[in-house]
Design a protein around this motif. Structure first.
Motif, short mmCIF file in Angstrom:
data_model
loop_
_atom_site.label_atom_id
_atom_site.label_comp_id
_atom_site.label_asym_id
_atom_site.label_seq_id
_atom_site.Cartn_x
_atom_site.Cartn_y
_atom_site.Cartn_z
N HIS A 94 -1.60 7.23 2.53
CA HIS A 94 -2.30 6.23 1.71
C HIS A 94 -3.74 6.63 1.43
CE1 HIS A 94 -4.63 4.61 5.10
NE2 HIS A 94 -3.52 4.51 5.81
N GLY A 95 -4.36 5.86 0.54
CA GLY A 95 -5.75 6.09 0.18
C GLY A 95 -6.67 5.09 0.85
N THR A 96 -7.71 4.71 0.12
CA THR A 96 -8.77 3.87 0.70
C THR A 96 -8.41 2.38 0.71
OG1 THR A 96 -9.82 3.68 -1.47
CG2 THR A 96 -10.58 5.47 -0.02
N ALA A 97 -7.32 2.01 0.03
CA ALA A 97 -6.87 0.61 -0.04
C ALA A 97 -8.04 -0.36 -0.27
CB ALA A 97 -6.10 0.22 1.22
N PRO A 98 -8.72 -0.23 -1.42
CA PRO A 98 -9.91 -1.07 -1.65
C PRO A 98 -9.62 -2.56 -1.57
CG PRO A 98 -9.38 0.31 -3.58
CD PRO A 98 -8.48 0.74 -2.49
N ASP A 99 -8.37 -2.96 -1.85
CA ASP A 99 -8.05 -4.40 -1.84
C ASP A 99 -8.13 -5.02 -0.44
OD1 ASP A 99 -5.85 -2.69 -1.34
OD2 ASP A 99 -4.39 -4.18 -1.97
#
Ligand code: ATP
Ligand code: MG
Length: 330
Positions: free
Chosen positions: A259-264
């Motif tokens: 996964h990435g930074t999951a800004p949500d």
């Protein structure tokens, strides 16, 4: 490194977003299973704002010299961070296991896949140009040497882990030169070593893996296809919070969640740390500590099956609570 008795050095790069939450959780787990020397370094959007560089030379050099690197995620600057870091550790393959876990609601609970993603070239190598105001181009490079090295790795991987063989995902019916070279080189290596290998068109794979994932095991992919298809597989097993990865090089590796930074959800303390903790299990295995890797994996599996669970898996637990549950099992 000089002193044979010195603990292995692990570079720790949290990066941005939930990287700052899940990487510390994985470090606590590593501290619980072995004797490691941690060296922290900065990279990502926040580092770019502060220093003018997303990947400072100190961070690159640390990853290039440490015995292994644990990385979280980088935001907008991802291409300027993760691509050079993969190169710093000399990585030529990204190993991405995607399996369902007992007790976790999965679309396809029978899923048990491993993607071996080419990690140095293809469209990700980024030879992009803007020819005119309204025409852009991308040059895709595929070499026999990189394809052969991936094929060699795939043959060794299936032999060491008792898989029957592997499947090469490609689109050589359209990209005859590039995917043709990729497919033919990987297949030739399998044939040379007496390993069973078959092929599948990557678009057909996307459908078939959703309908019946059990027909696949180890899947060898070009760079971009490996990225997309492993995210798809994350959807089959219950989400991105579960998928670890290893960027493997000859001498060292870099370990990061898919996964990435999951800004949500960043900053809320509810990110699922499982993907990064499972990446830490792959890290200790790369250092030769299979026992610690197995212990970490079994602790994570236990927590996934009996809870607590973070919201992405339908629970209400925090990153802290899940990490504590893993530590308690260790
Ligand atoms: P990036 O550009 O950094 O990849 P993104 O918006 O694509 O950011 P991802 O990190 O790829 O975000 O995540 C995609 C979705 O999966 C988001 O809704 C995110 O909240 C969820 N997700 C990803 N990782 C986790 C995790 N570890 N725990 C819980 N949810 C996650
Ligand atoms: Mg993403």
């Amino acid at each position: 490194r000089g002193d044979a008795d010195a603990p292995p050095e692990i570079a720790v790069i949290e990066g941005d977003g939930i990287g700052r939450e899940v990487v510390p959780a994985a470090v606590e787990v590593l501290e619980a299973v072995g004797d490691y020397a941690f060296a922290e370094a900065e990279a990502g959007d926040a580092t770019l704002d502060e220093t003018g560089e997303a990947l400072p030379a100190e961070t690159y050099d640390l990853a290039a010299s440490a015995d292994a690197t644990l990385f979280g995620a980088a935001g907008e600057s991802a291409a300027d961070v993760i691509l050079p870091l993969r190169e710093a550790v000399g990585s030529f393959v990204n190993v991405r296991p995607a399996r369902a876990y007992l007790g976790v609601d999965a679309l396809r609970p029978e899923t048990d896949l491993v993607f071996l993603r080419e990690n140095t070239e293809g469209v990700y190598a980024g030879h992009e140009d803007r020819l005119t105001d309204n025409v852009s181009t991308l040059t895709r490079v595929v070499t026999e040497s990189a394809s052969r090295r991936l094929g060699e790795f795939a043959c060794e991987y299936v032999a060491e882990r008792g898989h029957d063989g592997f499947t090469v995902a490609h689109k050589a019916n359209v990209m005859r030169e590039t995917d043709g070279l990729f497919r033919d080189t990987v297949l030739a290596e399998a044939e040379r070593r007496g390993v069973d290998a078959d092929t599948v068109l990557m678009d057909a794979f996307a459908t078939r893996v959703c309908l019946d994932p059990e027909q696949f095991g180890v899947v060898v992919c070009p760079n971009l296809a490996g990225d997309v298809l492993s995210d798809l597989a994350a959807g089959l097993v219950g989400g991105l919070g579960l998928l670890p990865s290893a960027n493997v090089g000859e001498e060292r590796g870099l370990f990061e969640p898919v996964h990435g930074t999951a800004p949500d959800i960043a900053g809320k303390g509810v990110a699922n740390p499982s993907a990064t903790i499972l990446s830490a299990a792959m890290l200790v295995e790369s250092l030769g500590d299979d026992d610690a890797g197995a212990r970490i994996r079994s602790a994570v599996e236990g927590v996934l099956s009996d809870g607590p669970r973070t919201p992405d898996l339908g629970g209400e637990a925090t990153t802290r609570e899940v990490t504590d549950a893993v530590l308690a099992r260790l």
